[in-house]
Design a protein around this motif. Sequence first.
Motif, PDB file in Angstrom:
ATOM      1  N   PRO A  40       0.570  -1.192  -0.011  1.00 25.38           N
ATOM      2  CA  PRO A  40      -0.077  -0.633   0.321  1.00 25.38           C
ATOM      3  C   PRO A  40       0.689   1.083  -0.147  1.00 25.38           C
ATOM      4  CG  PRO A  40      -0.059  -1.558   1.589  1.00 25.38           C
ATOM      5  CD  PRO A  40       0.423  -1.806   1.100  1.00 25.38           C
ATOM      6  N   GLN A  41       2.060   1.292   0.221  1.00 27.74           N
ATOM      7  CA  GLN A  41       3.115   2.193  -0.070  1.00 27.74           C
ATOM      8  C   GLN A  41       3.354   2.412  -0.751  1.00 27.74           C
ATOM      9  OE1 GLN A  41       3.936  -0.890   1.564  1.00 27.74           O
ATOM     10  NE2 GLN A  41       5.163  -1.620   0.341  1.00 27.74           N
ATOM     11  N   ARG A  42       3.020   1.987  -1.632  1.00 32.53           N
ATOM     12  CA  ARG A  42       2.944   2.449  -3.646  1.00 32.53           C
ATOM     13  C   ARG A  42       1.888   2.970  -4.017  1.00 32.53           C
ATOM     14  NH1 ARG A  42       4.783  -2.155  -7.451  1.00 32.53           N
ATOM     15  NH2 ARG A  42       4.965  -0.012  -9.088  1.00 32.53           N
ATOM     16  N   SER A  43       0.360   3.399  -3.270  1.00 35.12           N
ATOM     17  CA  SER A  43       0.097   4.193  -3.077  1.00 35.12           C
ATOM     18  C   SER A  43       0.219   6.156  -3.398  1.00 35.12           C
ATOM     19  CB  SER A  43      -1.251   4.145  -2.334  1.00 35.12           C
ATOM     20  OG  SER A  43      -2.157   4.771  -2.358  1.00 35.12           O
ATOM     21  N   SER A  44      -0.919   6.622  -4.599  1.00 31.43           N
ATOM     22  CA  SER A  44      -0.607   7.342  -5.110  1.00 31.43           C
ATOM     23  C   SER A  44      -0.705   8.683  -3.511  1.00 31.43           C
ATOM     24  CB  SER A  44      -1.118   7.899  -6.052  1.00 31.43           C
ATOM     25  OG  SER A  44      -2.146   8.042  -6.974  1.00 31.43           O
ATOM     26  N   THR A  45      -2.292   7.819  -3.197  1.00 28.54           N
ATOM     27  CA  THR A  45      -2.332   8.542  -2.257  1.00 28.54           C
ATOM     28  C   THR A  45      -2.236   8.450  -0.537  1.00 28.54           C
ATOM     29  OG1 THR A  45      -4.993   8.699  -3.408  1.00 28.54           O
ATOM     30  CG2 THR A  45      -4.643   9.348  -0.539  1.00 28.54           C
ATOM     31  N   ARG A  46      -1.758   9.788  -0.096  1.00 26.96           N
ATOM     32  CA  ARG A  46      -0.438   9.697   1.089  1.00 26.96           C
ATOM     33  C   ARG A  46      -1.548   9.213   2.545  1.00 26.96           C
ATOM     34  NH1 ARG A  46       2.930   7.267  -1.212  1.00 26.96           N
ATOM     35  NH2 ARG A  46       4.172   8.328  -2.576  1.00 26.96           N
ATOM     36  N   SER A  47      -2.829   9.342   2.029  1.00 24.41           N
ATOM     37  CA  SER A  47      -3.583   8.742   3.480  1.00 24.41           C
ATOM     38  C   SER A  47      -4.335   7.923   3.364  1.00 24.41           C
ATOM     39  CB  SER A  47      -3.916   9.961   3.312  1.00 24.41           C
ATOM     40  OG  SER A  47      -5.834  10.079   2.310  1.00 24.41           O
ATOM     41  N   TRP A  67      -6.563   5.543   2.433  1.00 24.98           N
ATOM     42  CA  TRP A  67      -7.868   5.626   1.559  1.00 24.98           C
ATOM     43  C   TRP A  67      -8.055   4.209   1.198  1.00 24.98           C
ATOM     44  CZ3 TRP A  67      -8.684   7.514  -4.654  1.00 24.98           C
ATOM     45  CH2 TRP A  67     -10.420   7.419  -4.393  1.00 24.98           C
ATOM     46  N   VAL A  68      -8.527   3.924  -0.432  1.00 26.86           N
ATOM     47  CA  VAL A  68      -9.334   2.731  -0.329  1.00 26.86           C
ATOM     48  C   VAL A  68      -8.119   1.806  -0.514  1.00 26.86           C
ATOM     49  CG1 VAL A  68     -10.125   1.418  -2.904  1.00 26.86           C
ATOM     50  CG2 VAL A  68     -11.154   3.864  -2.015  1.00 26.86           C
ATOM     51  N   THR A  69      -6.930   2.074  -1.125  1.00 29.09           N
ATOM     52  CA  THR A  69      -5.801   0.876  -1.253  1.00 29.09           C
ATOM     53  C   THR A  69      -5.819   0.801   0.084  1.00 29.09           C
ATOM     54  OG1 THR A  69      -5.272   2.096  -3.033  1.00 29.09           O
ATOM     55  CG2 THR A  69      -3.247   0.560  -1.957  1.00 29.09           C
ATOM     56  N   GLY A  70      -5.360   1.660   0.888  1.00 28.45           N
ATOM     57  CA  GLY A  70      -4.559   1.052   2.550  1.00 28.45           C
ATOM     58  C   GLY A  70      -6.376   0.064   3.242  1.00 28.45           C
ATOM     59  N   ALA A  71      -7.315   0.041   3.027  1.00 30.33           N
ATOM     60  CA  ALA A  71      -8.384  -0.416   3.501  1.00 30.33           C
ATOM     61  C   ALA A  71      -8.260  -1.643   2.254  1.00 30.33           C
ATOM     62  CB  ALA A  71     -10.109   0.442   3.335  1.00 30.33           C
ATOM     63  N   VAL A  72      -8.446  -1.738   1.286  1.00 29.41           N
ATOM     64  CA  VAL A  72      -7.725  -3.235   0.364  1.00 29.41           C
ATOM     65  C   VAL A  72      -7.176  -4.027   1.012  1.00 29.41           C
ATOM     66  CG1 VAL A  72      -7.882  -4.105  -1.912  1.00 29.41           C
ATOM     67  CG2 VAL A  72      -9.021  -2.416  -1.477  1.00 29.41           C
ATOM     68  N   HIS A  73      -5.947  -3.147   1.247  1.00 29.13           N
ATOM     69  CA  HIS A  73      -4.532  -3.719   1.692  1.00 29.13           C
ATOM     70  C   HIS A  73      -5.020  -5.058   3.429  1.00 29.13           C
ATOM     71  CE1 HIS A  73      -0.578  -5.201   3.829  1.00 29.13           C
ATOM     72  NE2 HIS A  73      -1.465  -4.011   4.387  1.00 29.13           N
ATOM     73  N   VAL A  74      -5.824  -3.554   4.479  1.00 25.68           N
ATOM     74  CA  VAL A  74      -6.067  -4.141   5.609  1.00 25.68           C
ATOM     75  C   VAL A  74      -7.014  -5.381   5.751  1.00 25.68           C
ATOM     76  CG1 VAL A  74      -7.405  -3.780   8.042  1.00 25.68           C
ATOM     77  CG2 VAL A  74      -5.536  -2.674   6.600  1.00 25.68           C
ATOM     78  N   GLN A  83       3.331  -0.655  10.113  1.00 22.77           N
ATOM     79  CA  GLN A  83       4.096   0.390   9.736  1.00 22.77           C
ATOM     80  C   GLN A  83       3.624   1.913   8.905  1.00 22.77           C
ATOM     81  OE1 GLN A  83       8.488  -0.409   8.187  1.00 22.77           O
ATOM     82  NE2 GLN A  83       8.973   1.950   7.984  1.00 22.77           N
ATOM     83  N   TYR A  84       3.136   0.672   7.566  1.00 27.13           N
ATOM     84  CA  TYR A  84       2.365   2.063   6.776  1.00 27.13           C
ATOM     85  C   TYR A  84       0.820   2.067   7.748  1.00 27.13           C
ATOM     86  CZ  TYR A  84      -2.060   2.396   3.599  1.00 27.13           C
ATOM     87  OH  TYR A  84      -3.103   3.773   2.931  1.00 27.13           O
ATOM     88  N   LEU A  85       0.380   1.227   8.631  1.00 28.34           N
ATOM     89  CA  LEU A  85      -0.745   1.901   8.930  1.00 28.34           C
ATOM     90  C   LEU A  85      -0.666   2.838  10.114  1.00 28.34           C
ATOM     91  CD1 LEU A  85      -2.922  -1.204   9.679  1.00 28.34           C
ATOM     92  CD2 LEU A  85      -3.181   0.505   7.725  1.00 28.34           C
ATOM     93  N   SER A  86       0.930   2.584  10.667  1.00 26.33           N
ATOM     94  CA  SER A  86       1.278   4.107  11.651  1.00 26.33           C
ATOM     95  C   SER A  86       1.360   5.239  10.931  1.00 26.33           C
ATOM     96  CB  SER A  86       2.669   3.652  12.904  1.00 26.33           C
ATOM     97  OG  SER A  86       3.153   4.396  12.915  1.00 26.33           O
ATOM     98  N   ARG A  87       2.002   5.054  10.009  1.00 28.46           N
ATOM     99  CA  ARG A  87       2.451   6.171   8.922  1.00 28.46           C
ATOM    100  C   ARG A  87       1.128   7.492   8.321  1.00 28.46           C
ATOM    101  NH1 ARG A  87       2.844   7.732   3.942  1.00 28.46           N
ATOM    102  NH2 ARG A  87       2.828   5.086   3.006  1.00 28.46           N
ATOM    103  N   VAL A  88       0.486   6.499   8.342  1.00 28.73           N
ATOM    104  CA  VAL A  88      -1.344   7.230   7.384  1.00 28.73           C
ATOM    105  C   VAL A  88      -2.252   7.029   8.817  1.00 28.73           C
ATOM    106  CG1 VAL A  88      -1.229   6.794   5.479  1.00 28.73           C
ATOM    107  CG2 VAL A  88      -2.307   5.498   7.293  1.00 28.73           C
ATOM    108  N   GLY A  89      -1.540   6.973   9.968  1.00 33.93           N
ATOM    109  CA  GLY A  89      -1.972   7.349  11.439  1.00 33.93           C
ATOM    110  C   GLY A  89      -3.336   6.461  11.943  1.00 33.93           C
ATOM    111  N   VAL A  90      -3.750   5.008  11.133  1.00 34.32           N
ATOM    112  CA  VAL A  90      -4.736   4.763  11.632  1.00 34.32           C
ATOM    113  C   VAL A  90      -4.771   3.121  12.641  1.00 34.32           C
ATOM    114  CG1 VAL A  90      -6.135   4.879  10.006  1.00 34.32           C
ATOM    115  CG2 VAL A  90      -4.633   3.113   9.325  1.00 34.32           C
ATOM    116  N   LEU A  91      -3.181   3.122  12.971  1.00 38.66           N
ATOM    117  CA  LEU A  91      -2.799   1.754  13.625  1.00 38.66           C
ATOM    118  C   LEU A  91      -3.467   1.333  14.671  1.00 38.66           C
ATOM    119  CD1 LEU A  91      -0.644  -0.407  13.740  1.00 38.66           C
ATOM    120  CD2 LEU A  91       0.612   0.936  14.824  1.00 38.66           C
ATOM    121  N   PRO A  92      -4.353   2.740  15.704  1.00 38.82           N
ATOM    122  CA  PRO A  92      -5.127   2.121  16.404  1.00 38.82           C
ATOM    123  C   PRO A  92      -5.922   1.268  16.385  1.00 38.82           C
ATOM    124  CG  PRO A  92      -3.941   4.358  17.014  1.00 38.82           C
ATOM    125  CD  PRO A  92      -3.364   3.570  15.796  1.00 38.82           C
TER     126      PRO A  92
END
Length: 377
Positions: A319-326, A328-335, A348-357
């Motif tokens: 997901p870190q290859r996504s063009s969106t830095r927050s 969003w869709v790529t992150g949700a599909v990854h998880v 590490q990716y989830l922590s960087r985009v602020g949703v790890l909790p």
Amino acid sequence: MQGNTVLRILFVGDSRDLPPDMADYIGDFDGQLQVVADGNSAIAAVATSDFDVVVVAPALPDITPATVLGQIRTLRPATSRIALIENEHSQRTPPARIIGVAHRFLPMPLAPEVLLDAVSSLEELREMLGDARLRTAIGRIEKLPSPPHLYLSLMHALEEDEDSNAADIAKLIAADPAIAAKVLQLCNSAFFSNGRTVSDLRGAVTRLGIATLRDLVLASEVFAVQSLSGAERQALQRRALIASRLAAKMLPQSSAELGATAALLADIGLLLPGMRNERTESAGDDDLRPGHAEAGGYLLGLWGLPMPIIEAVAFQLRPQRSSTRSFWVTGAVHVATALVNGTPVDEQYLSRVGVLPRLQGWRELAEELAGHAASDA
């Protein structure tokens, strides 16, 4: 387009089928248009020159459009292939002989902006997934999964008339008895019905809602392929439906449908022959097979699905290859796909985009949805 590369388009058919300003319109977008009148001339042109896109008219004076497109697939598997469909037939499923050899279908008469929109999306796809080996591998596949025509017709009907009622939508679905039966079977499962029996398509539309029904139609079409055993197909579909529901719940309402569709289609690359399952197979130095994630994204791009869905499918494992830095869709599909398949989540990716909790809550939701699905098994 990449760099200063000129986009080369070959049109096969009567030049009168082209708008008079088409060549100028394409030139404004740094493209070149070549026109040949018949199929044999097209095959000769493609044999000696490399074209990015070939567009074939519905009728040719010498050989069938399907024959031309099939020959082009053999000669230049990486070339994007577009078939034109007469306008009165554009809402029907194209003939089976064309479906297997064309990537995209456009209506006649052809408008310049419609062609350029299709070509631009194909170029954007190439820029995002620039591996020529991947394009060639997919281009060589003799029978790609067919684009989900009932799903696309349903989307078109809703876009054309936002007030489409349950009866109109049910009529569309009823045109394909096999899909209609599968939709009723799925919507009566505990996973979707919550204990309520749905006995007719109109009732399915009313009770499930348009978004869920679209997902069921899409799942029914995509996973109807014969290359898998019945058990494999059902397992893949079950995981896809769970991931779809999970991804939708991770995103705000405005993005939930994008996330649901992307997660539903995340593993479509596994339906393609010769692809490597990236969740279970590591890429060795001597393994030239493309990975299933980017292959699936590329296929969806050829079908013309929205870019956020293509990117989410292609980069679901990275997901870190996504063009969106927050997130969003790529992150949700990854998880969602990781939790459903029991593979690692990129914390590490989830922590960087602020949703790890939020990850623990998503794990619990995934287990709950899997429990509902298990009761249908």
